[in-house]
Write an enzyme that holds these catalytic residues in place. Structure first.
Site, mmCIF file in Angstrom:
data_model
loop_
_atom_site.group_PDB
_atom_site.id
_atom_site.type_symbol
_atom_site.label_atom_id
_atom_site.label_comp_id
_atom_site.label_asym_id
_atom_site.label_seq_id
_atom_site.Cartn_x
_atom_site.Cartn_y
_atom_site.Cartn_z
ATOM 1 N N GLY A 121 0.788 -1.231 0.000
ATOM 2 C CA GLY A 121 0.000 0.000 0.000
ATOM 3 C C GLY A 121 0.813 1.269 0.000
ATOM 4 C CD GLU A 124 1.073 -9.204 1.102
ATOM 5 O OE1 GLU A 124 1.002 -10.378 1.463
ATOM 6 O OE2 GLU A 124 0.121 -8.381 1.200
ATOM 7 N N PRO A 125 4.280 -4.933 -2.117
ATOM 8 C CG PRO A 125 6.296 -4.365 -3.157
ATOM 9 C CD PRO A 125 5.711 -5.254 -2.086
ATOM 10 N N GLY A 126 2.347 -3.538 -4.762
ATOM 11 C CA GLY A 126 1.724 -3.797 -6.066
ATOM 12 C C GLY A 126 1.927 -2.592 -6.953
ATOM 13 C CE1 TYR A 167 -10.815 1.652 -4.365
ATOM 14 C CE2 TYR A 167 -9.398 1.583 -6.295
ATOM 15 C CZ TYR A 167 -10.090 0.932 -5.292
ATOM 16 O OH TYR A 167 -10.048 -0.433 -5.225
ATOM 17 C CB CYS A 208 -24.402 4.870 -21.477
ATOM 18 S SG CYS A 208 -24.477 5.013 -23.261
ATOM 19 C CD GLU A 209 -23.307 4.195 -15.702
ATOM 20 O OE1 GLU A 209 -23.591 5.017 -14.806
ATOM 21 O OE2 GLU A 209 -23.974 3.169 -15.935
ATOM 22 C CE1 TYR A 232 -4.951 -3.671 -7.034
ATOM 23 C CE2 TYR A 232 -3.236 -2.008 -6.942
ATOM 24 C CZ TYR A 232 -3.787 -3.180 -6.479
ATOM 25 O OH TYR A 232 -3.177 -3.852 -5.465
#
Length: 432
Positions: free
Chosen positions: A243, A285-287, A329, A356-357, A385
């Protein structure tokens, strides 16, 4: 420099982004191998090489095509997987099973069985009800599985609420109330089918301060001490999660990773010496920390709509189907018109998608060079992500991924076709 401007054109890891858009079409994910290698080296320098008995487990949920799994293997990283599909991808890429940790808050018995059969290095247990399932499977297969308990330290990090994972009210981890955690620990210690290694915690994502890690660590170290005193059992492994923040915009530069890791390691080493135990192995645990800044997304600009005294919308040929993070987010990105790098960014616009949003916005209120239909727009820091959370909403096909390095470009994920889009769909006999 991964990003470079030549004339009016943006280059990324030596590749002309406008030519990449022409060659592969848009939307297009572009991932820099050079940047990934530099981040891996940073983690080696400030963690793996500096502190013995440590591991980096890349959080594969951030981005895991086969090529990424192969790259992480080559760089000597471990993999943090949270589904049978991620484990299968690692397996098909030839990633060593013993360097995989299986995480996740609701693993199915089938996924656990596959993980045990494949021989993953450890399973991180997320609830006390998971242990009996693992034991039953290990008994049937004649295996002993390394396990850790993921615990909830009760610390709420300062980030978007959807990215907070360590607070008490969380779907992740085991509550630290004594009547919950100690029976679970005792069961694992006494089990014939698991080797209980220690504890895992995760405070959230996009964290810029080290305090949440240190506050959570203090709570978990108290638990380590209690286990020593109550069961005379030495904890052998601590996983402090990931994180760590990355840089999305210029005015929010990420801290160096040593800012997080040095005080964590110093505290664990002092604690271990004071308790008279061998310092446990430590895992991170880096992503996004490895892949986030390594990615960009290229779009072609289409419709431009200016609402007087309100807003100027610039639509691109992608959006929430390839980047849901702005809507999910409130993520903030920077971007440029890749074919107008020599022009001033004096037009304030909102980059919107094609879905269409109303919420299909990529970037709100960003100054860019005056856009025109057909221009190539580039969004920075989309390596983590974005591809992995993409969808076929509105029946939009998945975008391809290109890996670039020093002027070389290689396709690692093909653009989905319309036939592939519907290949799993069936018209039942009642409708024929």
């Amino acid at each position: 420099m991964i990003k470079k401007v030549c004339g009016n054109t943006l280059y990324f890891d030596g590749c002309n982004t406008v030519e990449l858009a022409k060659k592969y079409g848009t939307p297009l994910y572009v991932v820099s191998e050079t940047d990934i290698l530099e981040k891996c080296q940073e983690f080696r320098d400030c963690f793996l090489n500096k502190y013995p008995n440590t591991r980096v487990a890349y959080a594969s949920k951030a981005f895991l095509p086969l090529a990424m799994a192969r790259l992480m293997d080559r760089e000597g990283m471990c993999l943090d997987c949270v589904s049978g599909g991620e484990i299968y991808t690692a397996k098909m890429a030839g990633f060593p099973a013993e360097r995989i940790e299986f995480n996740g808050n609701n693993k199915s018995p089938k996924e656990i069985e596959e993980a045990v059969a494949f021989g993953v290095g450890r399973i991180i247990i997320d609830s006390e009800t998971e242990l009996p399932i693992i034991e039953e499977i290990c008994k049937e297969k004649g295996k002993i599985m390394n396990v850790l308990y993921r615990v909830t330290p009760g610390i709420a990090a300062d980030t978007h609420d959807h990215m907070v994972t360590g607070k008490k009210d969380s779907k992740f981890g085991i509550d630290l109330e004594p009547e919950t955690i100690f029976p679970a620990i005792e069961a694992a210690i006494n089990s014939q089918y698991v080797n209980f290694l220690g504890f895992h915690f995760h405070v959230g994502s996009g964290i810029y301060q080290n305090e949440p890690y240190l506050d959570s660590l203090e709570i978990v170290l108290d638990l380590v001490k209690a286990v020593k005193e109550k069961y005379n059992y030495d904890i052998k492994e601590l996983n402090v999660g990931g994180g760590f923040a990355i840089t999305f915009v210029k005015n929010e530069q990420r801290p160096p990773y040593k800012y997080f890791l040095d005080p964590i390691m110093e505290r664990i080493e002092k604690f271990s010496a004071d308790l008279g135990i061998e310092r446990p192995s430590v895992v991170i645990e880096p992503g996004k920390g490895i892949v986030g800044e390594a990615g960009i997304t290229l779009y072609t600009i289409g419709s431009i709509k200016e609402i007087k005294n309100v807003r100027k919308y610039v639509a691109v040929d992608g959006g929430m189907t390839d980047n849901i993070r702005t809507e999910l987010y409130g993520a903030v990105y920077e971007g440029v018109v890749a074919n107008k790098m020599d022009q001033p960014a004096d037009d304030l616009v909102t980059i919107c998608g094609r879905c269409c949003e109303s919420g299909d916005i990529v970037i709100y209120d960003i100054p860019i060079a005056t856009p025109e239909r057909g221009d190539i727009f580039c969004v920075y820091s989309t390596g983590g992500y974005n591809y992995s959370m993409s969808s076929n909403y509105n029946k939009v096909v998945d975008a391809p991924v290109v890996l670039v390095k020093e002027g070389r470009d290689e396709l690692i994920v093909k653009r989905q076709t319309y036939d592939e889009l519907i290949q799993g769909e069936i018209i039942p006999d009642s409708l024929k």
